[in-house]
Design a protein around this motif. Sequence first.
Motif, PDB file in Angstrom:
ATOM      1  N   GLY A  47     138.905  67.924 -45.785  1.00 53.88           N
ATOM      2  CA  GLY A  47     137.834  68.333 -44.879  1.00 53.88           C
ATOM      3  C   GLY A  47     138.338  68.854 -43.550  1.00 53.88           C
ATOM      4  N   GLU A  48     139.649  69.085 -43.431  1.00 60.00           N
ATOM      5  CA  GLU A  48     140.240  69.554 -42.174  1.00 60.00           C
ATOM      6  C   GLU A  48     140.461  71.067 -42.219  1.00 60.00           C
ATOM      7  OE1 GLU A  48     143.190  66.149 -40.696  1.00 60.00           O
ATOM      8  OE2 GLU A  48     143.504  66.728 -42.791  1.00 60.00           O
ATOM      9  N   ASP A  71     140.931  71.646 -36.623  1.00 61.47           N
ATOM     10  CA  ASP A  71     141.534  70.333 -36.370  1.00 61.47           C
ATOM     11  C   ASP A  71     142.973  70.477 -35.899  1.00 61.47           C
ATOM     12  OD1 ASP A  71     139.388  68.412 -37.438  1.00 61.47           O
ATOM     13  OD2 ASP A  71     139.619  69.861 -39.065  1.00 61.47           O
ATOM     14  N   ALA A  72     143.566  71.648 -36.112  1.00 57.84           N
ATOM     15  CA  ALA A  72     144.917  71.958 -35.659  1.00 57.84           C
ATOM     16  C   ALA A  72     145.051  73.471 -35.562  1.00 57.84           C
ATOM     17  CB  ALA A  72     145.964  71.392 -36.614  1.00 57.84           C
ATOM     18  N   GLU A  94     138.668  68.784 -29.155  1.00 51.32           N
ATOM     19  CA  GLU A  94     139.112  67.497 -28.622  1.00 51.32           C
ATOM     20  C   GLU A  94     140.296  67.002 -29.431  1.00 51.32           C
ATOM     21  OE1 GLU A  94     137.349  63.034 -27.636  1.00 51.32           O
ATOM     22  OE2 GLU A  94     136.043  64.609 -28.418  1.00 51.32           O
ATOM     23  N   ASP A  95     141.396  66.693 -28.743  1.00 52.98           N
ATOM     24  CA  ASP A  95     142.593  66.136 -29.376  1.00 52.98           C
ATOM     25  C   ASP A  95     143.097  67.007 -30.520  1.00 52.98           C
ATOM     26  OD1 ASP A  95     142.523  63.957 -27.656  1.00 52.98           O
ATOM     27  OD2 ASP A  95     141.212  62.817 -28.985  1.00 52.98           O
ATOM     28  N   VAL A  96     143.307  68.288 -30.233  1.00 56.66           N
ATOM     29  CA  VAL A  96     143.788  69.223 -31.252  1.00 56.66           C
ATOM     30  C   VAL A  96     145.270  69.524 -31.007  1.00 56.66           C
ATOM     31  CG1 VAL A  96     143.601  71.581 -32.132  1.00 56.66           C
ATOM     32  CG2 VAL A  96     141.536  70.257 -31.635  1.00 56.66           C
ATOM     33  N   PRO A  97     146.137  69.270 -32.007  1.00 58.03           N
ATOM     34  CA  PRO A  97     147.535  69.658 -31.866  1.00 58.03           C
ATOM     35  C   PRO A  97     147.698  71.168 -32.016  1.00 58.03           C
ATOM     36  CG  PRO A  97     147.158  68.731 -34.036  1.00 58.03           C
ATOM     37  CD  PRO A  97     145.866  68.587 -33.280  1.00 58.03           C
ATOM     38  N   VAL A  98     148.555  71.741 -31.184  1.00 63.77           N
ATOM     39  CA  VAL A  98     148.875  73.166 -31.271  1.00 63.77           C
ATOM     40  C   VAL A  98     150.354  73.277 -31.593  1.00 63.77           C
ATOM     41  CG1 VAL A  98     148.962  75.368 -30.057  1.00 63.77           C
ATOM     42  CG2 VAL A  98     147.040  73.816 -29.665  1.00 63.77           C
TER      43      VAL A  98
END
Length: 274
Positions: A47-48, A71-72, A94-98
Amino acid sequence: MEVTLLGTGDTTGTPTPSCKCETCQRARERGVERSRFSVHVHNDRTGESLLVDASPDFRSQFLSNDVDLPDAIVISHIHFDHLDGLGNAYRLLEDVPVFAADEVDPATGESVAETVGDKYDYLDAITVEPRSPFEPFETCGFEVTLVPVEHPPLVCYGLHIEDPETGATLALSGDSNYAIDDASRDVLRNPDLFFADGIVPAAYCEYHPAGGDHADADGTYRTFGTKHMTVEGARRLADDLDADDYRLVHLSHYIPADEAFDDDMAVDGERFEL
């Protein structure tokens, strides 16, 4: 793996604002958009969603397509049409890694990851995650590998994205000329779907100050100037890599109207199930 092409154009997009060329007129008549480059990859199992490059057209792309916010995010290089959409993270994410490459670019004195961190240090919503080329990492349930390509004068990276559960694979050339080396080609090889950067037909090399490069045996240039593949070069690379299916992306409005909407030339909103 569900893949959606959010943006399939070059730096000005198609239609280009105020342009009356036949290709832009034909795009308006067809209701076709080629906004600045971005790809959405959704993992049906988890689901990401993973976003490849943050287009300046981020807002309109997510409004126009029925896809989830990421999500990323992976950033291939620091040109504005691939990076500047990150500002949309403000109050949306919110709180997304790049994820971005960690090797230092001689042209800038810092890595892509460091440039992203410096430019967007005001965004609490994202965390920059440096990663080394050729070393797979996991995000959104996918195995992702950054692959060095040739896009002078800056470092740039293609991508190999695999679902380890299903074996589905997506490969992207990144912004690149045809001179991708063997090590990178080996990682990109045999994808289910390949997105190749092809900006104009080879005949247009005569209008580029640097001309063309990487001619084939018939003298057809596979690189336009120094930074991007020609349409012919991108098609040849897809063939070189034995891609099951492919689309040309990063397309400009300089492609003649009678060719600009061929089946292998991507338009925004195309969706693929792998």
